[in-house]
Design a protein around this motif. Structure first.
Motif, short mmCIF file in Angstrom:
data_model
loop_
_atom_site.label_atom_id
_atom_site.label_comp_id
_atom_site.label_asym_id
_atom_site.label_seq_id
_atom_site.Cartn_x
_atom_site.Cartn_y
_atom_site.Cartn_z
N THR A 91 0.84 -1.19 0.00
CA THR A 91 0.00 0.00 0.00
C THR A 91 0.88 1.25 0.00
O THR A 91 2.11 1.15 0.09
CB THR A 91 -0.92 0.02 1.24
OG1 THR A 91 -0.11 0.00 2.41
CG2 THR A 91 -1.86 -1.17 1.24
N PRO A 97 -2.26 -4.80 2.21
CA PRO A 97 -3.64 -4.34 2.06
C PRO A 97 -4.62 -4.89 3.10
O PRO A 97 -5.57 -4.20 3.46
CB PRO A 97 -4.05 -4.81 0.66
CG PRO A 97 -2.90 -5.53 0.08
CD PRO A 97 -1.79 -5.53 1.04
N HIS A 98 -4.43 -6.11 3.57
CA HIS A 98 -5.39 -6.71 4.51
C HIS A 98 -4.71 -7.81 5.31
O HIS A 98 -3.64 -8.28 4.94
CB HIS A 98 -6.60 -7.29 3.75
CG HIS A 98 -6.23 -8.31 2.72
ND1 HIS A 98 -6.05 -9.64 3.01
CD2 HIS A 98 -5.99 -8.19 1.39
CE1 HIS A 98 -5.72 -10.30 1.92
NE2 HIS A 98 -5.67 -9.45 0.92
N SER A 100 -3.72 -11.48 6.72
CA SER A 100 -3.58 -12.74 5.99
C SER A 100 -2.91 -13.78 6.87
O SER A 100 -2.14 -13.44 7.77
CB SER A 100 -2.73 -12.49 4.74
OG SER A 100 -2.53 -13.69 4.03
N ARG A 112 -0.75 -8.86 9.84
CA ARG A 112 -1.76 -7.81 9.83
C ARG A 112 -1.13 -6.48 9.45
O ARG A 112 0.01 -6.20 9.84
CB ARG A 112 -2.39 -7.67 11.22
CG ARG A 112 -3.18 -8.89 11.64
CD ARG A 112 -3.68 -8.77 13.05
NE ARG A 112 -4.40 -7.53 13.25
CZ ARG A 112 -4.63 -7.01 14.45
NH1 ARG A 112 -4.20 -7.59 15.53
NH2 ARG A 112 -5.32 -5.90 14.56
N LEU A 162 -2.15 -12.27 -0.66
CA LEU A 162 -2.64 -10.89 -0.57
C LEU A 162 -3.13 -10.40 -1.93
O LEU A 162 -2.53 -10.71 -2.96
CB LEU A 162 -1.52 -9.96 -0.08
CG LEU A 162 -1.05 -10.14 1.35
CD1 LEU A 162 0.18 -9.29 1.62
CD2 LEU A 162 -2.15 -9.80 2.32
N PHE A 165 -7.26 -3.92 -3.53
CA PHE A 165 -8.68 -3.62 -3.71
C PHE A 165 -9.05 -3.64 -5.20
O PHE A 165 -10.14 -4.06 -5.57
CB PHE A 165 -9.02 -2.26 -3.09
CG PHE A 165 -9.01 -2.28 -1.59
CD1 PHE A 165 -9.95 -3.02 -0.89
CD2 PHE A 165 -8.07 -1.57 -0.87
CE1 PHE A 165 -9.96 -3.04 0.50
CE2 PHE A 165 -8.06 -1.58 0.52
CZ PHE A 165 -9.02 -2.33 1.20
N TYR A 180 -15.62 -0.30 -0.39
CA TYR A 180 -15.50 0.41 0.88
C TYR A 180 -16.84 0.46 1.50
O TYR A 180 -17.41 0.64 2.28
CB TYR A 180 -14.91 1.81 0.67
CG TYR A 180 -13.51 1.79 0.15
CD1 TYR A 180 -12.46 1.37 0.93
CD2 TYR A 180 -13.23 2.20 -1.16
CE1 TYR A 180 -11.16 1.36 0.44
CE2 TYR A 180 -11.94 2.20 -1.66
CZ TYR A 180 -10.90 1.79 -0.85
OH TYR A 180 -9.63 1.77 -1.33
#
Length: 180
Positions: A91, A97-98, A100, A112, A162, A165, A180
């Motif tokens: 990012t 990004p999220h 995993s 995280r 990963l 978006f 979102y």
């Protein structure tokens, strides 16, 4: 004439060495283990090296090399690591990004994203994998096995799963704003 030719060749060799050392790939040896194999004539000694290779810009790989000497094992590990590279989506704040999770053998790794300025909070082989991938702000927890190889492979699996978006929106055929 011959002396001039020798000078050109030696300077060319030096410049090749320089470019080799200044390559974009960084290598870190996580573990070197001395292993013995019992054969008919006694014990055969060899070395196993676990090497992590990365460019700190979203590509990282874990390699294992085995040879009768340490330098050969490390060299083989680097080659193996470059064969098993994984691309990591980063990012803007150099995080992931999220959250995993990944598994490698009996090891589990939870990764995280973290706020800017947090740094890499991880231990052992997982920390090395994340640093060489170029992730600057992340939290990671090793669960299960303490094996450096299994933990590195678990971290690699977590990073390979990963998705950004944009990738998720494209696979669902919806606009990014709708996520979102």
């Amino acid at each position: 004439m011959a002396e001039e030719k020798d000078k050109k060749q030696s300077s060319r060799r030096r410049s090749n060495r320089r470019t080799e050392k200044e390559s974009e790939w960084q290598e870190r040896v996580v573990q070197i283990r001395r292993v013995t194999k019992v054969v008919k004539g006694g014990k055969k000694l060899s070395f196993r090296a676990i090497v992590i290779v990365g460019n700190e810009r979203g590509q990282v790989g874990v390699g294992v090399g085995k040879a009768s000497d340490v330098i050969g094992a490390v060299r083989k590990g680097v080659a193996d690591g470059k064969k098993h590279l994984v691309s990591v989506p980063l990012t803007r704040d150099q995080s992931i990004p999220h959250p995993s999770t990944g598994e490698g053998g009996a090891a589990q790794v939870l990764i995280r994203p973290a706020a800017p300025g947090t740094g890499v909070i991880a231990g052992g082989a997982v920390r090395t994998v994340l640093e060489l991938a170029g992730v600057k702000n992340v939290l990671a927890k090793r669960l299960g096995s303490k094996s450096p190889l299994n933990n590195a492979r678990a971290a690699l699996e977590a990073l390979s799963s990963l998705r950004t978006f944009q990738e998720v929106a494209q696979s669902r055929d919806i606009p990014v704003e709708q996520l979102y």
